[in-house]
Motif scaffolding. Structure first.
Motif, mmCIF file in Angstrom:
data_model
loop_
_atom_site.group_PDB
_atom_site.id
_atom_site.type_symbol
_atom_site.label_atom_id
_atom_site.label_comp_id
_atom_site.label_asym_id
_atom_site.label_seq_id
_atom_site.Cartn_x
_atom_site.Cartn_y
_atom_site.Cartn_z
ATOM 1 N N GLU A 29 9.737 11.411 -6.281
ATOM 2 C CA GLU A 29 9.513 10.675 -7.875
ATOM 3 C C GLU A 29 10.604 9.199 -7.974
ATOM 4 N N ASN A 30 9.761 8.745 -7.137
ATOM 5 C CA ASN A 30 10.132 6.758 -6.898
ATOM 6 C C ASN A 30 10.055 6.023 -7.726
ATOM 7 N N ALA A 31 8.512 6.788 -8.325
ATOM 8 C CA ALA A 31 7.753 5.807 -8.919
ATOM 9 C C ALA A 31 8.480 6.372 -10.769
ATOM 10 N N LYS A 32 9.347 6.254 -10.542
ATOM 11 C CA LYS A 32 9.745 6.475 -12.031
ATOM 12 C C LYS A 32 9.336 5.679 -13.201
ATOM 13 N N GLU A 33 8.958 4.102 -13.732
ATOM 14 C CA GLU A 33 8.257 3.741 -14.460
ATOM 15 C C GLU A 33 7.047 3.627 -14.783
ATOM 16 N N GLY A 34 6.028 4.226 -13.223
ATOM 17 C CA GLY A 34 4.787 4.968 -13.767
ATOM 18 C C GLY A 34 4.026 3.300 -13.965
ATOM 19 N N LEU A 35 4.339 1.964 -13.733
ATOM 20 C CA LEU A 35 3.666 1.248 -13.377
ATOM 21 C C LEU A 35 3.409 0.945 -11.634
ATOM 22 N N MET A 36 1.758 1.197 -11.770
ATOM 23 C CA MET A 36 1.499 0.600 -10.743
ATOM 24 C C MET A 36 0.351 0.094 -11.506
ATOM 25 N N ASP A 37 -0.645 -0.218 -10.079
ATOM 26 C CA ASP A 37 -2.010 -0.921 -9.501
ATOM 27 C C ASP A 37 -2.576 -0.495 -8.666
ATOM 28 N N LEU A 38 -3.842 -0.803 -8.786
ATOM 29 C CA LEU A 38 -5.116 -0.610 -7.316
ATOM 30 C C LEU A 38 -6.460 -0.761 -7.308
ATOM 31 N N SER A 39 -5.968 -1.914 -5.720
ATOM 32 C CA SER A 39 -7.798 -2.451 -5.531
ATOM 33 C C SER A 39 -8.382 -2.237 -4.077
ATOM 34 N N THR A 40 -9.601 -2.524 -4.542
ATOM 35 C CA THR A 40 -10.482 -2.347 -3.282
ATOM 36 C C THR A 40 -11.304 -3.006 -2.767
ATOM 37 N N ASP A 41 -11.860 -4.010 -2.012
ATOM 38 C CA ASP A 41 -12.914 -4.640 -1.713
ATOM 39 C C ASP A 41 -14.048 -3.578 -0.628
ATOM 40 N N GLY A 42 -13.873 -2.417 -1.110
ATOM 41 C CA GLY A 42 -15.006 -1.779 -0.369
ATOM 42 C C GLY A 42 -14.795 -0.569 -0.118
ATOM 43 N N LEU A 43 -13.853 -2.042 1.614
ATOM 44 C CA LEU A 43 -13.682 -0.778 2.483
ATOM 45 C C LEU A 43 -12.233 -0.519 2.389
ATOM 46 N N ASN A 44 -11.408 -1.848 2.142
ATOM 47 C CA ASN A 44 -9.815 -1.278 2.468
ATOM 48 C C ASN A 44 -9.247 -1.430 1.224
ATOM 49 N N THR A 45 -8.454 -0.276 0.712
ATOM 50 C CA THR A 45 -7.655 0.110 -1.037
ATOM 51 C C THR A 45 -6.633 -0.272 -0.512
ATOM 52 N N PHE A 46 -5.840 -1.212 -1.815
ATOM 53 C CA PHE A 46 -4.215 -1.250 -1.582
ATOM 54 C C PHE A 46 -3.810 -1.137 -3.340
ATOM 55 N N ALA A 47 -2.538 0.076 -2.848
ATOM 56 C CA ALA A 47 -2.423 0.081 -4.272
ATOM 57 C C ALA A 47 -0.324 0.112 -4.564
ATOM 58 N N ILE A 48 0.184 0.172 -5.366
ATOM 59 C CA ILE A 48 1.548 -0.944 -5.591
ATOM 60 C C ILE A 48 1.582 0.183 -6.580
ATOM 61 N N TRP A 49 3.318 -0.288 -6.811
ATOM 62 C CA TRP A 49 3.786 0.327 -8.058
ATOM 63 C C TRP A 49 5.434 -0.121 -7.823
ATOM 64 N N LEU A 50 6.072 -0.284 -8.835
ATOM 65 C CA LEU A 50 7.528 -0.209 -8.914
ATOM 66 C C LEU A 50 7.998 0.608 -9.177
ATOM 67 N N GLY A 51 9.260 0.750 -7.491
ATOM 68 C CA GLY A 51 10.223 2.159 -7.731
ATOM 69 C C GLY A 51 10.877 2.119 -6.827
ATOM 70 N N VAL A 52 12.224 3.411 -7.454
ATOM 71 C CA VAL A 52 13.424 2.917 -7.467
ATOM 72 C C VAL A 52 14.303 2.580 -6.150
ATOM 73 N N ASN A 53 15.002 1.443 -6.977
ATOM 74 C CA ASN A 53 15.870 0.811 -5.282
ATOM 75 C C ASN A 53 17.225 1.155 -6.066
ATOM 76 N N ASN A 54 18.104 2.467 -5.041
ATOM 77 C CA ASN A 54 18.824 3.082 -5.152
ATOM 78 C C ASN A 54 20.278 1.916 -4.993
ATOM 79 N N PRO A 55 21.367 1.999 -5.674
ATOM 80 C CA PRO A 55 21.176 3.501 -6.533
ATOM 81 C C PRO A 55 20.793 2.719 -7.944
ATOM 82 N N LYS A 56 20.289 1.340 -8.151
ATOM 83 C CA LYS A 56 19.051 1.426 -9.998
ATOM 84 C C LYS A 56 18.436 0.279 -9.022
#
Length: 349
Positions: A128-155
């Protein structure tokens, strides 16, 4: 004579209406929200979007006629609004879709060559660290990378990432792509990622010294580690709040990252280390690059605007959050949302 004049007027009105209809490439393809688009090596277009808790999928081989909406999966609490929604990428062994729920967990789904969708594992290591639901996804066919904004405790928020080398079936241990020394990146702006071989580029809106500026960070080892983040453009936007507008990123045929983003009410484009160029006014911008020439799209006063190479602007009609994808060297497709409906249009360059 009156009949002749009346007939002429009727013919004129018909021709005008016919011409307007013929020149209108806007196609409404489905009811839903937050479309994302990709193209595979066979030039098949795939669009995913959300409706309620359902992740939906449509495809086309000509960008004009589309398959009937098909269910990818039902994800309770699916997030699909305000730049938050399912993402899609075309790997060499099938389509990958990532989606986030309201609890802050990201899940990936895989479409194999037989057309079957299977649910893969959760992408984020920390529950549950992707609370904002803001993310993206990319691939060149073989390599795929996903990114997102994750919670930085405590805020606050950090930019997180994960890699897949099997088309989204499994994901690597999550890494921190970037953490702001001021405690948080801009909390509600969607980040962007683009993969080209071992090079992974991530763009995000930072929050340093009160400024909400766009930064680019690069990995040269396939996303295992990232270098120093570089500010885009020379100007800054001091803002006590989040503009909820993250811009977009594309890699040109020379391997150079091209970026587009908003500062205050204007749209700017830049490559790393260069002065920014103003391209228009509005928000929610995106970019595509063909033969080292850039095409931009954004929302201006409730209208979807596309700017072709040479500065020619086209008004596609009402809507918001447009995305671009090259069809070939002469055409791009734009997909956007308007009043809970998904629209597309083909633009000839």
């Amino acid at each position: 004579m009156k009949k002749i004049i009346s007939s002429f007027i009727s013919l004129f009105i018909f021709l005008v209406a016919f011409t307007q209809q013929k020149n209108n490439n806007d196609i409404t393809i489905a009811k839903g929200n937050m479309p994302a688009i990709t193209k595979d090596k066979k030039n098949n277009i795939s669009i995913v979007y959300g409706t309620g808790d359902s992740i939906m999928y449509m495809s086309s081989n000509d960008a004009r006629s589309y398959s009937s909406p098909a269910l990818v999966a039902v994800l309770p609490g699916l997030v699909a609004s305000a730049t938050r929604g399912p993402q899609v990428a075309a790997a060499s062994n099938g389509l990958i879709v990532t989606a986030c729920n309201k609890k802050g967990n990201i899940f990936s789904f895989k479409k194999d060559r037989l057309g079957k969708w299977t649910k893969a594992k959760k992408v984020n290591d920390v529950n549950e660290n992707a609370k904002e639901g803001l993310m993206d996804l990319s691939t060149d066919g073989l390599n795929t990378f996903a990114i997102w904004l994750g919670v930085n405790n405590p805020k606050g928020q950090k930019v997180y990432g994960a890699k897949s080398t099997d088309g989204g079936i499994t994901w690597s241990k999550n890494i921190i792509v970037y953490a702001s020394p001021d405690g948080s990146v801009c909390e509600c702006c969607k980040p962007s990622v683009s993969v080209k071989g071992n090079n992974v580029y991530v763009m995000f809106r930072n929050w340093l010294n009160g400024n909400r500026d766009l930064y680019l960070i690069k990995s040269s080892d396939g996303g295992k580690s990232f270098g120093q983040a570089q500010k885009l453009g020379n100007g800054s936007w001091k803002l006590n709040g989040c503009p909820m507008d993250g811009g977009d990123l594309a890699i040109n045929s020379s391997g150079i990252p091209e970026t587009v983003w908003r500062r205050e009410g204007k749209i700017f484009a830049a490559i790393p280390g260069s002065h920014e160029m103003e391209v228009g006014e509005g928000r929610s911008c995106s970019i595509e690059t063909i033969n080292n020439e850039n095409i931009y799209a954004w929302t201006e006063k409730g209208k979807v605007i596309v700017m072709k190479p040479g500065g020619i602007k086209i008004n596609l009609g009402d809507g918001s959050l447009p995305l671009l994808k090259a069809l070939n060297n002469e055409k791009v497709i734009c997909v956007w949302e308007n009043e809970n409906m998904i629209h597309t249009a083909v633009v000839t360059l």
